[in-house]
Scaffold this motif. Structure first.
Motif, PDB file in Angstrom:
ATOM      1  N   MET A   1     -16.147 -28.201  -8.171  1.00 17.52           N
ATOM      2  CA  MET A   1     -15.872 -26.826  -7.754  1.00 17.52           C
ATOM      3  C   MET A   1     -16.359 -26.537  -6.332  1.00 17.52           C
ATOM      4  O   MET A   1     -15.649 -25.912  -5.551  1.00 17.52           O
ATOM      5  N   PRO A   2     -17.591 -26.971  -5.961  1.00 23.18           N
ATOM      6  CA  PRO A   2     -18.006 -26.752  -4.573  1.00 23.18           C
ATOM      7  C   PRO A   2     -17.076 -27.431  -3.578  1.00 23.18           C
ATOM      8  O   PRO A   2     -16.818 -26.896  -2.499  1.00 23.18           O
ATOM      9  N   ILE A   3     -16.561 -28.625  -3.941  1.00 20.53           N
ATOM     10  CA  ILE A   3     -15.677 -29.351  -3.027  1.00 20.53           C
ATOM     11  C   ILE A   3     -14.371 -28.591  -2.845  1.00 20.53           C
ATOM     12  O   ILE A   3     -13.892 -28.396  -1.718  1.00 20.53           O
ATOM     13  N   ILE A   4     -13.782 -28.133  -3.964  1.00 24.76           N
ATOM     14  CA  ILE A   4     -12.521 -27.389  -3.885  1.00 24.76           C
ATOM     15  C   ILE A   4     -12.717 -26.094  -3.108  1.00 24.76           C
ATOM     16  O   ILE A   4     -11.923 -25.747  -2.227  1.00 24.76           O
ATOM     17  N   GLY A   5     -13.796 -25.370  -3.440  1.00 25.70           N
ATOM     18  CA  GLY A   5     -14.071 -24.130  -2.731  1.00 25.70           C
ATOM     19  C   GLY A   5     -14.296 -24.356  -1.253  1.00 25.70           C
ATOM     20  O   GLY A   5     -13.818 -23.585  -0.411  1.00 25.70           O
ATOM     21  N   SER A   6     -15.013 -25.425  -0.909  1.00 17.47           N
ATOM     22  CA  SER A   6     -15.283 -25.724   0.499  1.00 17.47           C
ATOM     23  C   SER A   6     -13.998 -26.038   1.252  1.00 17.47           C
ATOM     24  O   SER A   6     -13.830 -25.637   2.408  1.00 17.47           O
ATOM     25  N   ILE A   7     -13.077 -26.751   0.594  1.00 12.93           N
ATOM     26  CA  ILE A   7     -11.799 -27.077   1.241  1.00 12.93           C
ATOM     27  C   ILE A   7     -11.019 -25.806   1.549  1.00 12.93           C
ATOM     28  O   ILE A   7     -10.489 -25.630   2.656  1.00 12.93           O
ATOM     29  N   PHE A   8     -10.947 -24.896   0.568  1.00 17.16           N
ATOM     30  CA  PHE A   8     -10.247 -23.630   0.787  1.00 17.16           C
ATOM     31  C   PHE A   8     -10.877 -22.854   1.945  1.00 17.16           C
ATOM     32  O   PHE A   8     -10.176 -22.292   2.793  1.00 17.16           O
ATOM     33  N   ILE A   9     -12.193 -22.817   1.979  1.00 20.42           N
ATOM     34  CA  ILE A   9     -12.896 -22.053   3.010  1.00 20.42           C
ATOM     35  C   ILE A   9     -12.675 -22.666   4.384  1.00 20.42           C
ATOM     36  O   ILE A   9     -12.411 -21.960   5.368  1.00 20.42           O
ATOM     37  N   VAL A  10     -12.760 -23.994   4.475  1.00 14.67           N
ATOM     38  CA  VAL A  10     -12.550 -24.677   5.757  1.00 14.67           C
ATOM     39  C   VAL A  10     -11.131 -24.439   6.265  1.00 14.67           C
ATOM     40  O   VAL A  10     -10.913 -24.168   7.458  1.00 14.67           O
ATOM     41  N   LEU A  11     -10.150 -24.528   5.368  1.00 13.86           N
ATOM     42  CA  LEU A  11      -8.761 -24.288   5.771  1.00 13.86           C
ATOM     43  C   LEU A  11      -8.565 -22.851   6.242  1.00 13.86           C
ATOM     44  O   LEU A  11      -7.838 -22.597   7.213  1.00 13.86           O
ATOM     45  N   ALA A  12      -9.203 -21.906   5.554  1.00 13.12           N
ATOM     46  CA  ALA A  12      -9.080 -20.498   5.944  1.00 13.12           C
ATOM     47  C   ALA A  12      -9.706 -20.258   7.315  1.00 13.12           C
ATOM     48  O   ALA A  12      -9.143 -19.542   8.151  1.00 13.12           O
ATOM     49  N   ILE A  13     -10.867 -20.858   7.556  1.00 13.37           N
ATOM     50  CA  ILE A  13     -11.529 -20.700   8.856  1.00 13.37           C
ATOM     51  C   ILE A  13     -10.696 -21.344   9.962  1.00 13.37           C
ATOM     52  O   ILE A  13     -10.548 -20.788  11.057  1.00 13.37           O
ATOM     53  N   ALA A  14     -10.129 -22.519   9.674  1.00 16.71           N
ATOM     54  CA  ALA A  14      -9.290 -23.193  10.666  1.00 16.71           C
ATOM     55  C   ALA A  14      -8.077 -22.344  11.017  1.00 16.71           C
ATOM     56  O   ALA A  14      -7.664 -22.278  12.185  1.00 16.71           O
ATOM     57  N   ASP A  15      -7.502 -21.671  10.017  1.00 19.24           N
ATOM     58  CA  ASP A  15      -6.346 -20.812  10.267  1.00 19.24           C
ATOM     59  C   ASP A  15      -6.733 -19.617  11.130  1.00 19.24           C
ATOM     60  O   ASP A  15      -5.968 -19.183  11.998  1.00 19.24           O
ATOM     61  N   VAL A  16      -7.926 -19.075  10.903  1.00 15.56           N
ATOM     62  CA  VAL A  16      -8.413 -17.961  11.725  1.00 15.56           C
ATOM     63  C   VAL A  16      -8.583 -18.405  13.175  1.00 15.56           C
ATOM     64  O   VAL A  16      -8.216 -17.684  14.113  1.00 15.56           O
ATOM     65  N   ILE A  17      -9.115 -19.597  13.366  1.00 11.94           N
ATOM     66  CA  ILE A  17      -9.320 -20.112  14.723  1.00 11.94           C
ATOM     67  C   ILE A  17      -7.982 -20.319  15.427  1.00 11.94           C
ATOM     68  O   ILE A  17      -7.823 -19.990  16.610  1.00 11.94           O
ATOM     69  N   ARG A  18      -7.007 -20.848  14.697  1.00 12.02           N
ATOM     70  CA  ARG A  18      -5.686 -21.090  15.295  1.00 12.02           C
ATOM     71  C   ARG A  18      -4.994 -19.790  15.669  1.00 12.02           C
ATOM     72  O   ARG A  18      -4.375 -19.683  16.727  1.00 12.02           O
ATOM     73  N   ARG A  19      -5.091 -18.799  14.797  1.00  9.56           N
ATOM     74  CA  ARG A  19      -4.372 -17.539  15.021  1.00  9.56           C
ATOM     75  C   ARG A  19      -5.190 -16.516  15.807  1.00  9.56           C
ATOM     76  O   ARG A  19      -4.638 -15.522  16.282  1.00  9.56           O
ATOM     77  N   PHE A  73     -23.081 -23.985  -7.155  1.00 11.19           N
ATOM     78  CA  PHE A  73     -21.632 -23.962  -6.955  1.00 11.19           C
ATOM     79  C   PHE A  73     -21.008 -22.581  -7.131  1.00 11.19           C
ATOM     80  O   PHE A  73     -19.844 -22.383  -6.792  1.00 11.19           O
ATOM     81  N   MET A  74     -21.755 -21.610  -7.654  1.00 11.45           N
ATOM     82  CA  MET A  74     -21.143 -20.332  -8.005  1.00 11.45           C
ATOM     83  C   MET A  74     -20.528 -19.578  -6.828  1.00 11.45           C
ATOM     84  O   MET A  74     -19.445 -18.996  -6.973  1.00 11.45           O
ATOM     85  N   PRO A  75     -21.147 -19.528  -5.645  1.00 11.49           N
ATOM     86  CA  PRO A  75     -20.468 -18.833  -4.538  1.00 11.49           C
ATOM     87  C   PRO A  75     -19.102 -19.434  -4.224  1.00 11.49           C
ATOM     88  O   PRO A  75     -18.146 -18.714  -3.922  1.00 11.49           O
ATOM     89  N   PHE A  76     -18.997 -20.761  -4.304  1.00  9.70           N
ATOM     90  CA  PHE A  76     -17.720 -21.422  -4.046  1.00  9.70           C
ATOM     91  C   PHE A  76     -16.732 -21.144  -5.180  1.00  9.70           C
ATOM     92  O   PHE A  76     -15.534 -20.972  -4.957  1.00  9.70           O
ATOM     93  N   ALA A  77     -17.257 -21.115  -6.409  1.00  7.90           N
ATOM     94  CA  ALA A  77     -16.399 -20.813  -7.552  1.00  7.90           C
ATOM     95  C   ALA A  77     -15.815 -19.415  -7.433  1.00  7.90           C
ATOM     96  O   ALA A  77     -14.661 -19.175  -7.813  1.00  7.90           O
ATOM     97  N   TYR A  78     -16.597 -18.489  -6.904  1.00  6.21           N
ATOM     98  CA  TYR A  78     -16.101 -17.132  -6.710  1.00  6.21           C
ATOM     99  C   TYR A  78     -14.907 -17.117  -5.766  1.00  6.21           C
ATOM    100  O   TYR A  78     -13.908 -16.443  -6.015  1.00  6.21           O
ATOM    101  N   ALA A  79     -15.031 -17.842  -4.673  1.00  2.00           N
ATOM    102  CA  ALA A  79     -13.945 -17.877  -3.698  1.00  2.00           C
ATOM    103  C   ALA A  79     -12.657 -18.384  -4.331  1.00  2.00           C
ATOM    104  O   ALA A  79     -11.575 -17.847  -4.090  1.00  2.00           O
ATOM    105  N   VAL A  80     -12.764 -19.422  -5.162  1.00  2.00           N
ATOM    106  CA  VAL A  80     -11.582 -20.004  -5.798  1.00  2.00           C
ATOM    107  C   VAL A  80     -11.059 -19.106  -6.910  1.00  2.00           C
ATOM    108  O   VAL A  80      -9.861 -18.806  -6.982  1.00  2.00           O
TER     109      VAL A  80
END
Length: 276
Positions: A1-19, A73-80
């Motif tokens: 769960m932390p890995i999945i949540g971290s991937i989502f967060i990293v992708l979201a941050i990368a999109d913010v940087i691009r846009r 892992f709970m903060p990451f689980a919340y995001a997902v």
């Protein structure tokens, strides 16, 4: 769960940087994680206990009411969890609206309970069956797996039919062309004006050469899709959007989830051998 949540967060941050704009995905993930501090208090109210075998954090030990174990892992689980639920109910509501001609609000009201129950049973059903967490003893009717894990059937899964769907409706289905409910609640329309459609140049006769398509940056693509223009410095407007989402998430989560969970346990005097 932390890995999945971290991937989502990293992708979201990368999109913010691009846009160079705070996107729907980033705002929803960030604010879903930001309400996590109330989770352990709500877990006390619903008598939810996590397996002590998980790596824990102690950032919330200062809270007067909390569940004994706070998994890392709970903060990451919340995001997902909240993010996926929002996308599911918004996409399904749009599909239902297009098929039946209903408003988005009506479709979400119809889908709120079934979508929440299915999604919660997929996640919490698996978690309680695997022994990741359990409700002990839980309030109201519960389902107990062979492993000994328990999942509630009415309280709190029924309560969760409100806030997740409400916050998804307020956030709106991405991509968003205009201000959503959260942003309008705080009056951000004062700092915008309707976008005037750009006029196409008029040409006489056949063009001498085919016009080359203009390649837009990610920021330009984002701004072109909006139906409004910002009248104040953009960085300030984006921070105000972040603040609007933050306040909306915090206040609504507190009122619609945390207060009922804590008050019901206090009123009923329900006790748990594991959650003091």
């Amino acid at each position: 769960m932390p890995i999945i949540g971290s991937i989502f967060i990293v992708l979201a941050i990368a999109d913010v940087i691009r846009r160079r704009r705070l996107t729907w995905g980033f705002l929803f993930l960030f604010n879903s994680m930001a309400v996590y501090w109330m989770e352990t208090v709500g877990d006390w109210g619903q008598m939810l206990i996590y397996s002590p075998t998980f790596t824990e954090h102690h950032l919330l030990d200062w809270l007067p009411l909390k569940t004994p174990n706070d998994p890392l892992f709970m903060p990451f689980a919340y995001a997902v969890y909240w993010g996926v639920h929002a996308l599911l109910v918004l996409w399904l509501s749009q599909w239902l609206s297009s098929r039946l001609g209903w408003s988005m609000l009506k479709s979400m009201l119809v889908l709120a309970i079934p979508v929440n129950y299915v999604w919660d049973f997929i996640v919490e059903g698996l978690a309680t069956a695997m022994g990741w967490w359990t409700y002990d003893p839980g309030i109201g009717p519960v389902l107990e797996w062979e492993s000994g894990g328990r999942i509630t059937l009415l309280w709190t899964i029924g309560l969760m039919c409100t806030w997740p769907n409400l916050i998804a409706y307020w956030a709106g289905k991405p991509p968003i062309r205009g201000l959503n409910h959260l942003e309008r609640f705080v009056g951000l329309e004062r700092f915008t004006k309707p976008k005037v459609p750009a006029k196409q140049p008029v040409t006489v006769g056949a063009p001498s050469a085919a016009a080359k398509p203009v390649r837009l940056s990610k920021m330009q693509e984002y701004d072109d899709y909006l139906n409004y223009e910002v009248t104040i410095p953009r960085w300030r407007f984006e921070l105000m959007r972040l603040g609007a989402w933050f306040v909306g998430f915090q206040v609504s989560f507190f009122l619609f989830l945390l207060v009922p969970l804590v008050v019901l346990r206090w009123l009923t005097g329900a006790d748990s051998p594991y959650v003091p």
